[in-house]
Design an enzyme around this catalytic site. Sequence first.
Site, mmCIF file in Angstrom:
data_model
loop_
_atom_site.group_PDB
_atom_site.id
_atom_site.type_symbol
_atom_site.label_atom_id
_atom_site.label_comp_id
_atom_site.label_asym_id
_atom_site.label_seq_id
_atom_site.Cartn_x
_atom_site.Cartn_y
_atom_site.Cartn_z
ATOM 1 N N LYS A 1 -1.064 -47.120 2.889
ATOM 2 C CA LYS A 1 0.387 -46.461 2.671
ATOM 3 C C LYS A 1 0.328 -45.689 1.499
ATOM 4 O O LYS A 1 -0.171 -45.868 0.352
ATOM 5 C CB LYS A 1 1.121 -47.533 2.000
ATOM 6 C CG LYS A 1 2.806 -47.519 2.076
ATOM 7 C CD LYS A 1 3.089 -47.116 3.376
ATOM 8 C CE LYS A 1 4.839 -47.385 3.701
ATOM 9 N NZ LYS A 1 5.253 -47.234 5.014
ATOM 10 N N ARG B 1 -12.211 -12.931 -24.150
ATOM 11 C CA ARG B 1 -11.169 -13.088 -23.237
ATOM 12 C C ARG B 1 -10.660 -14.525 -23.516
ATOM 13 O O ARG B 1 -10.862 -15.426 -24.268
ATOM 14 C CB ARG B 1 -11.986 -13.245 -21.978
ATOM 15 C CG ARG B 1 -12.456 -14.209 -21.779
ATOM 16 C CD ARG B 1 -13.277 -14.465 -20.151
ATOM 17 N NE ARG B 1 -14.045 -15.827 -19.950
ATOM 18 C CZ ARG B 1 -14.400 -16.100 -18.810
ATOM 19 N NH1 ARG B 1 -14.124 -15.791 -17.795
ATOM 20 N NH2 ARG B 1 -15.356 -17.163 -18.640
ATOM 21 N N GLN C 1 -18.314 -22.597 -16.450
ATOM 22 C CA GLN C 1 -19.281 -23.501 -15.861
ATOM 23 C C GLN C 1 -20.008 -24.177 -17.326
ATOM 24 O O GLN C 1 -20.223 -25.572 -17.356
ATOM 25 C CB GLN C 1 -20.491 -23.127 -15.206
ATOM 26 C CG GLN C 1 -20.155 -22.683 -13.673
ATOM 27 C CD GLN C 1 -19.420 -21.128 -13.549
ATOM 28 O OE1 GLN C 1 -19.015 -20.713 -14.817
ATOM 29 N NE2 GLN C 1 -19.528 -20.707 -12.395
ATOM 30 N N HIS D 1 -6.411 -17.205 -14.886
ATOM 31 C CA HIS D 1 -6.941 -16.200 -15.462
ATOM 32 C C HIS D 1 -6.080 -15.208 -16.065
ATOM 33 O O HIS D 1 -4.669 -15.502 -15.684
ATOM 34 C CB HIS D 1 -7.306 -15.000 -14.252
ATOM 35 C CG HIS D 1 -8.181 -15.590 -13.546
ATOM 36 N ND1 HIS D 1 -9.628 -15.466 -13.910
ATOM 37 C CD2 HIS D 1 -8.506 -15.940 -11.958
ATOM 38 C CE1 HIS D 1 -10.368 -16.129 -12.847
ATOM 39 N NE2 HIS D 1 -9.906 -16.183 -11.645
ATOM 40 N N THR E 1 1.348 -51.053 6.935
ATOM 41 C CA THR E 1 1.195 -50.447 5.679
ATOM 42 C C THR E 1 2.795 -50.839 5.001
ATOM 43 O O THR E 1 2.743 -50.500 3.573
ATOM 44 C CB THR E 1 1.411 -48.897 6.062
ATOM 45 O OG1 THR E 1 2.465 -48.462 6.622
ATOM 46 C CG2 THR E 1 0.007 -48.547 6.751
#
Length: 288
Positions: A12, A172, A215, A243, A56
């Site tokens: 479910k 940035r 990363q 971004h 369910t």
Amino acid sequence: MRTVLGDNQYGKAETRIVRVDRGDTHAITDLNVTTTLAGDLAATHETGDNSGVLPTDSQKNAVFAFARDGIGEIEDFGLRLARHFVDGAPTIHRARVQIEQYTWQRMSVQGQPAHHSFARAAGTRTTSVTYDGTNSWVVSGIGDLTVMNTTDSEFHGYHRDRFTTLPETHDRILATAVTARWRHAEPSGDWAAVHEAAREHLLEAFADTYSYSLQQTLNAMGERVLRNCPELVEVRLSLPNKHHFLVDLSPFDLDNPGEVFFAADRPYGLIEGTVLAEDAPDAGLAWW
């Protein structure tokens, strides 16, 4: 051509449940619960014999009924449900209970905590509990936790091919919506304390890592959690790169010294990775 039935499961999905604990002040527990069962269920697939199937709808009702006695920590609630399904139905050999807990913060009135008023807060606490009749595995986590560094992030020195147009940058904005899951070494513990500690270390690592790539930041976040939370043996992170592009204001005879950005929602880079303790035990069915 002969065929055979492969892996299968059913359950479910997304049972929404809100429990209000009523005392001098009220408390809210707001959950989205998905139950998934597997086992000796070939007959229902091959002949339509449903004698081994726990409906369910019964799974949904169990979620509501178990909540009547109190929910507590979502990991404990998930373990209770998973054990109920496996131990109570002879054909069910594995149960997985996935829970999202939505965060509500108590509001205040004239500087005093409100008795029964709440505001939805950022960050969704999660858990996924698996039980096979003998062993239990618990994976906890957090989602929808959006963070941003407005500097101390660079991205350059990457491989280029004939389709590369991205300019290198030495300053940035780095922003992401963190989805983190961590595997517990044992299916018991102070779940709330570990969750709060892991969340805090994720945020601290994001804030104080000078980043040359998302990363690198991901790895720093996973390492920080494992170094400071000995109850955990594995962290998996999914970090979409939200971004922010510097807007060219030169057509309007204006400069833009890193102040005005366009926030793009898609397409976006998606960085995913796993950090493990060196001696992490086998994951078993934890991530299945």
